[in-house]
Design an enzyme around this catalytic site. Structure first.
Site, short mmCIF file in Angstrom:
data_model
loop_
_atom_site.label_atom_id
_atom_site.label_comp_id
_atom_site.label_asym_id
_atom_site.label_seq_id
_atom_site.Cartn_x
_atom_site.Cartn_y
_atom_site.Cartn_z
N ASP A 276 0.88 -1.27 -0.02
CA ASP A 276 -0.13 0.04 -0.08
C ASP A 276 0.92 1.34 -0.02
O ASP A 276 2.09 1.19 0.36
CB ASP A 276 -0.88 -0.04 1.16
C1 NOJ Z 1 -3.78 4.43 -0.28
C2 NOJ Z 1 -4.92 3.44 0.05
O1 NOJ Z 1 -4.83 2.79 1.30
C3 NOJ Z 1 -5.11 2.60 -0.99
O2 NOJ Z 1 -6.46 1.81 -1.13
C4 NOJ Z 1 -5.06 3.12 -2.30
O3 NOJ Z 1 -5.12 2.05 -3.48
C5 NOJ Z 1 -3.62 3.64 -2.39
N1 NOJ Z 1 -3.63 4.82 -1.46
C6 NOJ Z 1 -3.43 4.35 -3.89
O4 NOJ Z 1 -4.08 5.48 -3.96
#
Ligand code: NOJ
Length: 768
Positions: A276
Site C-alpha cells: 500500500d
Molecule cells: C492508499 C490506500 O490505502 C489504497 O487503498 C490506495 O489504493 C492507494 N493509497 C493508492 O491510491
C-alpha cells in the site's frame, strides 16, 4: 522448500483456546523463505510466458519492475519501471472502487456498499466487467480493488463503504465476482487491504507513533478476516495489497507469517503482493513476501540490487518477484499488442491532454440497474410506491441536489472545494469533518475509492423531470432546518446523508442537524418520506417511529444514476429488492465494537487493538447476545410479498465429519459440494419483484447463524422459482488452530432459509 510452521510457532500466533485470547503481546512469528509461485491451474500458461521473459532480464531490469518511478506525464497512482530492451512497457496502477479515479470521461458506478446491498452476483460481475473495460481504455494495468478489508469491525470505520459487506461470506462472493469481471475485461485486480485494516485512526506510523496493531487470534483471522481473501485467491486474483497497519505487532507489508505463511503457502497465491502506498516496509520485506513497492522505490531503491549481491536477499527471490508480476500481466492478456500504452488516458487534466473517452454504451443498463438494486426500503406504511401521480411534492434537505463543484477528486463530496490534501486522522485526535456532507447529494464516499461522475443525476432534478410530464407541482427548500410545509403536499421527501472517507474514521452514526430536519418536517407533514444516502451505517432511531414518517429508504451510494434510480422506485416503475449488508442497530452501544482503538487523547507511541470479540461482529454478536436491532442484517422490504416453501436438504457427503483437517486452501476437497439445500420462492403479491433468499448455517461452537448462501430471484406475480444453495466443505468448517487446518466438527448443523437473518421461513438440519 519448507515453509512449515513448527507447532510451537503456530501456537504462538494461534490459540488452542479459541476465539478470544488476542492480546497486546501478540506476536507474528517469522515464516521463511518466501515460496516461489508455482504457476498451476489457470496460471500455468502465464507462468510459462513470464518465466521466459524474466529469464532474459538482467538483475537491474528485474529490480526495476518491482518498484514505482515518478512519471510526470500521467496521474496514475503508481507507475512501475519498464524494460525497453525487451519491449516490456511497464504498468500503470490506479484506483478504484467507484470507477477510474481523478480523470475525465469515465462513469461513476455504485459504490461497493451499494453493490453489497443488491446481493446480486450477476450485476456485480457486470459492473466489474464494464468498469474494468474503462480502466483498460485509460491504459491502466492494475485496478486497485476490490476491497475485502476493512470488513467493518466498527461501524465508524471510514472505509467500510469501500467493501461490500461486514459479512465475510457476502464479501467473499462479491469480491470473487468482481475479480473475475475485472480480469475478464483485461485488467489486473488487486484485492486489498491484507489484512485486519479495520480503522483509519492510527492507520499509519506518524511522528514516532507506530500504526495500530490489530491483534487477531488465528481462529478469528481465518474464519472472519481471511475468508473473503480466500475467495479472491480462488477466483484467480492476480495481485494483493498488503495493509498499512500492524497485525500482531508486525507491519502488514513486513509480515512473513501473513505473506509467506498464509497467503503464499496456505492459500497458494501465485500473483504478486503490492505495497500500500508508502506503507512501512524494509529491505527484508522482500524475504517476507512483498513483491512490489509503490509509489516509489522506497527503501529498496538501488539497495535491493546490493542486497542481492551481498546475499541478504536471494537471487531466486527477485526472480520470483518479477515472475509473479509478469505472470499477472500475462494472465489477463496484457501481452496482447492491443493493450493501450500504460497511462495513455491518465494525463494531467489541467494540461493539454489526449481525450480518451472510456465509456461504452453497453454499460448504461448495468449502471442504472445497479443504482436501483442497492436501495433498501426499511419502512413503508403504504406511502410507496406513489399510488397515482402526486399533485404536489415537497422536497427538503441538503442531500437533494448537486454539489456546487464537481472536482475530479471527490472532495466536493465533503463540502471542500479545493483538492488540497486534508491530512490524516493518524492520531485520532484531529478535527474531523461534518458527518453529513451538506454541500449536496453524495453518490460515493471520499478519496481512493471514489471517482468523479460523468454527471450527477440528483434526486431533485429527477423528481422535477418526472413532474414535468406528470404535471406535479414541486416545492423545495434545501437549506432550512425547519422549513415551511405546504399542507396540500401529497408527500414530503427529506434527503439527508452521512459521508465517510479514507483517512478518517467517522465521528458518529447520526447527526443532530439531519435528525432535527426530519423531525421538523414530520411535525408538519403527515406523509414524510426519508431518503438517506450513506457511506456506512446510519442510525434512524431518533425519528423512525414518528407516525408521520411513513417510509424510509436507505439509498447508500448509487453512483451517477442516483436520481433516476430513486424516481423509478418511488413511482413503482422499479421494485425495491435490496437488503442491508450490515446490521442497523437501535443504539451505538449495541455493536460489538463501537469506537476504534485509540480514539481520543492518548500518549502511547505503540497503539494496540485486541480483537477480543473474535468472530462475534455485527449480526453474529446481535444473535449471540440476543440484542434486537432496529433492522437486521439481510433485511429489506419489497412492494410485493414472497412465500418460502418445500425445503429439501440433501447431504452429498455422508462422511462429512471424517477425514483430516485441510491445511491448504488449494486442496480441492475444501471446495467440494457436500450438501445441497433447495427451497421454493413464490411471489404471492400483485406485482413482479426480486427476492434475495438467504441461507444461514448454525455451526456447532460458533455464532448462532452464519451466512452461507444467497440467491436472488426475480418473479412475476404468482410465479415460483426453485433456489438451490450448494454448500462446500469449507462452509461447514471451522479453523482448527492446533492442526492448522479446516475441519468439520461432529454435531448438528441447523439450516435456516429466509428473507433476512431474523426472518427465517424454513428450518432443517444436517447431522454430522
Ligand atoms: C492508499 C490506500 O490505502 C489504497 O487503498 C490506495 O489504493 C492507494 N493509497 C493508492 O491510491
Amino acid at each position: 522448500m519448507a515453509i512449515t510452521l513448527s507447532f510451537l510457532v503456530a501456537a504462538l500466533f494461534a490459540s488452542p483456546l479459541g476465539a478470544s485470547d488476542a492480546s497486546s503481546y501478540a506476536r507474528s512469528p517469522p515464516v521463511y523463505p518466501s515460496p516461489p509461485g508455482k504457476g498451476v491451474g489457470i496460471w500455468a500458461d502465464a507462468y510459462y510466458s513470464a518465466q521466459d521473459l524474466v529469464g532474459q532480464m538482467t538483475l537491474e531490469e528485474k529490480v526495476n519492475i518491482t518498484r514505482g518511478f515518478t512519471v510526470t506525464d500521467n496521474v496514475c497512482a503508481g507507475n512501475t519501471g519498464t524494460v525497453p530492451r525487451l519491449g516490456w512497457p511497464g504498468m500503470c496502477l490506479h484506483d478504484a472502487g467507484n470507477g477510474v479515479r481523478a480523470t475525465d470521461l469515465v462513469n461513476s458506478y455504485p459504490s461497493a456498499i451499494h453493490v453489497g446491498a443488491s446481493w446480486d452476483k450477476n450485476l456485480t460481475y457486470e459492473r466489474a466487467f464494464y468498469m474494468g473495460k474503462e480502466f483498460k481504455a485509460k491504459g491502466i494495468n492494475v485496478i486497485l480493488g476490490p476491497n475485502a478489508g476493512p470488513l467493518g469491525r466498527s461501524p465508524l470505520g471510514g472505509r467500510n463503504w469501500e467493501g461490500f459487506s461486514v459479512d465475510p461470506y457476502l464479501s467473499g462472493q462479491l469480491n470473487a465476482e468482481t475479480i473475475v469481471g475485472h480480469q475478464d475485461a483485461g485488467v489486473i485486480a488487486n484485492i486489498k487491504h491484507f489484512i485486519a485494516n479495520e480503522q483509519e485512526t492510527y492507520r499509519r506510523p506518524y511522528f514516532g507513533v507506530e500504526a495500530i496493531s490489530a491483534n487477531v487470534d488465528d481462529k478469528t483471522l481465518h474464519e472472519f478476516y481471511l475468508w473473503p481473501f480466500m475467495d479472491g485467491v480462488r477466483a484467480g486474483v492476480a495481485s494483493v495489497m498488503c495493509s498499512y497497519n500492524r497485525i500482531n505487532n508486525t507491519y502488514g507489508c513486513e509480515n512473513s507469517k501473513l505473506l509467506n505463511g498464509i497467503l503464499k503457502t496456505e492459500l497458494s497465491f501465485d500473483g504478486f503482493v503490492l505495497l500500500d502506498w508508502n506503507a512501512r516496509h524494509n529491505l527484508d520485506s522482500a524475504n517476507a513476501g512483498l513483491d512490489m513497492l509503490m509509489p516509489g522505490g522506497g527503501s529498496w531503491g538501488d539497495n535491493l540490487t546490493q542486497a542481492i549481491h551481498n546475499g541478504s536477499v536471494n537471487d531466486d527471490r527477485i526472480t520470483d518477484m518479477a515472475t509473479r508480476i509478469l505472470a499477472a500481466w500475462h494472465l489477463v492478456g496484457q501481452n496482447d499488442t492491443s493493450f493501450p500504452t500504460p497511462g495513455i488516458g491518465m494525463k494531467n487534466l489541467t494540461e493539454p491532454h489526449e481525450q480518451v473517452d472510456a465509456r461504452i454504451p453497453e454499460s448504461k443498463p448495468t449502471i442504472l440497474e445497479g443504482a436501483i438494486a442497492g436501495h433498501v426500503l426499511v419502512k413503508n406504511d403504504g406511502a410507496l410506491p406513489f399510488k397515482e401521480n402526486p399533485r404536489m411534492l415537497s422536497v427538503y434537505g441538503y442531500d437533494a441536489t448537486v454539489p456546487d463543484t464537481k472536482n475530479t477528486d471527490v472532495l466536493f463530496q465533503l463540502g471542500y472545494t479545493s483538492s488540497q490534501e486534508m491530512g490524516q486522522a493518524v492520531l485520532g485526535t484531529e478535527q474531523h469533518f461534518d458527518q453529513a456532507a451538506k454541500g449536496g447529494t453524495i453518490v460515493t464516499g471520499g478519496r481512493a475509492g471514489a471517482n468523479a461522475p460523468a454527471y450527477i443525476d440528483d434526486p431533485l432534478s429527477a423528481i422535477q423531470y418526472r413532474a414535468k410530464s406528470d404535471g406535479t407541482w414541486v416545492n423545495w427548500d434545501l437549506t432550512s432546518s425547519n422549513p415551511d410545509v405546504n399542507t396540500a403536499s401529497d408527500a414530503c421527501l427529506v434527503f439527508i446523508n452521512a459521508i465517510s472517507t479514507e483517512g478518517w474514521d467517522r465521528e458518529g452514526l447520526h447527526d443532530d442537524f439531519s435528525d432535527g430536519l426530519v423531525l421538523n418536517v414530520a411535525s408538519k407533514c403527515a406523509n414524510t418520506i426519508v431518503v438517506i444516502h450513506v457511506a456506512g451505517v446510519r442510525l434512524v432511531d431518533q425519528w423512525i417511529d414518528h407516525p408521520n414518517v411513513t417510509a424510509t429508504v436507505i439509498a447508500h451510494l448509487p453512483g451517477q444514476d442516483s436520481g433516476e434510480a430513486l424516481v423509478k422506485l418511488l413511482y413503482g416503475e422499479a421494485v425495491f429488492s435490496g437488503k442491508l449488508p450490515y446490521t442497523l442497530a437501535k443504539n451505538e452501544s449495541d455493536y460489538a465494537v463501537y469506537a476504534q482503538c485509540g480514539r481520543g487523547p492518548s500518549n502511547t507511541t505503540d497503539p494496540q487493538c485486541d480483537f477480543t470479540e473474535g468472530v462475534y461482529v455485527d449480526y453474529r454478536h446481535f444473535d449471540e447476545k440476543n440484542i434486537t436491532p432496529r433492522y437486521e442484517f439481510g433485511y429489506g422490504l419489497s412492494y410485493t410479498t414472497f412465500n418460502y416453501s418445500s425445503l429439501l436438504i440433501e447431504t452429498l457427503d455422508t462422511k462429512l465429519g471424517s477425514g483430516g483437517p485441510i491445511t491448504s486452501s488449494s486442496d480441492e476437497k475444501l471446495w467440494e459440494f457436500v450438501a445441497t439445500v433447495n427451497a421454493t420462492i413464490t411471489n404471492t403479491g400483485e406485482i413482479g419483484g426480486g427476492e434475495v433468499a438467504q441461507l444461514y448455517l448454525g455451526i456447532p461452537n460458533s455464532p448462532p447463524k452464519q451466512l452461507r448462501g444467497f440467491e436472488k430471484s426475480v418473479l412475476p406475480p404468482g410465479e415460483s422459482a426453485e433456489v438451490i444453495f450448494q454448500l462446500t466443505r469449507r462452509d461447514f468448517s471451522v479453523w482448527d488452530v492446533i492442526a492448522q487446518g479446516w475441519t468439520v466438527q461432529e454435531g448438528e448443523y441447523a439450516i435456516y432459509v429466509g428473507a433476512s437473518s431474523r426472518d427465517i421461513r424454513l428450518t432443517g438440519s444436517i447431522a454430522v
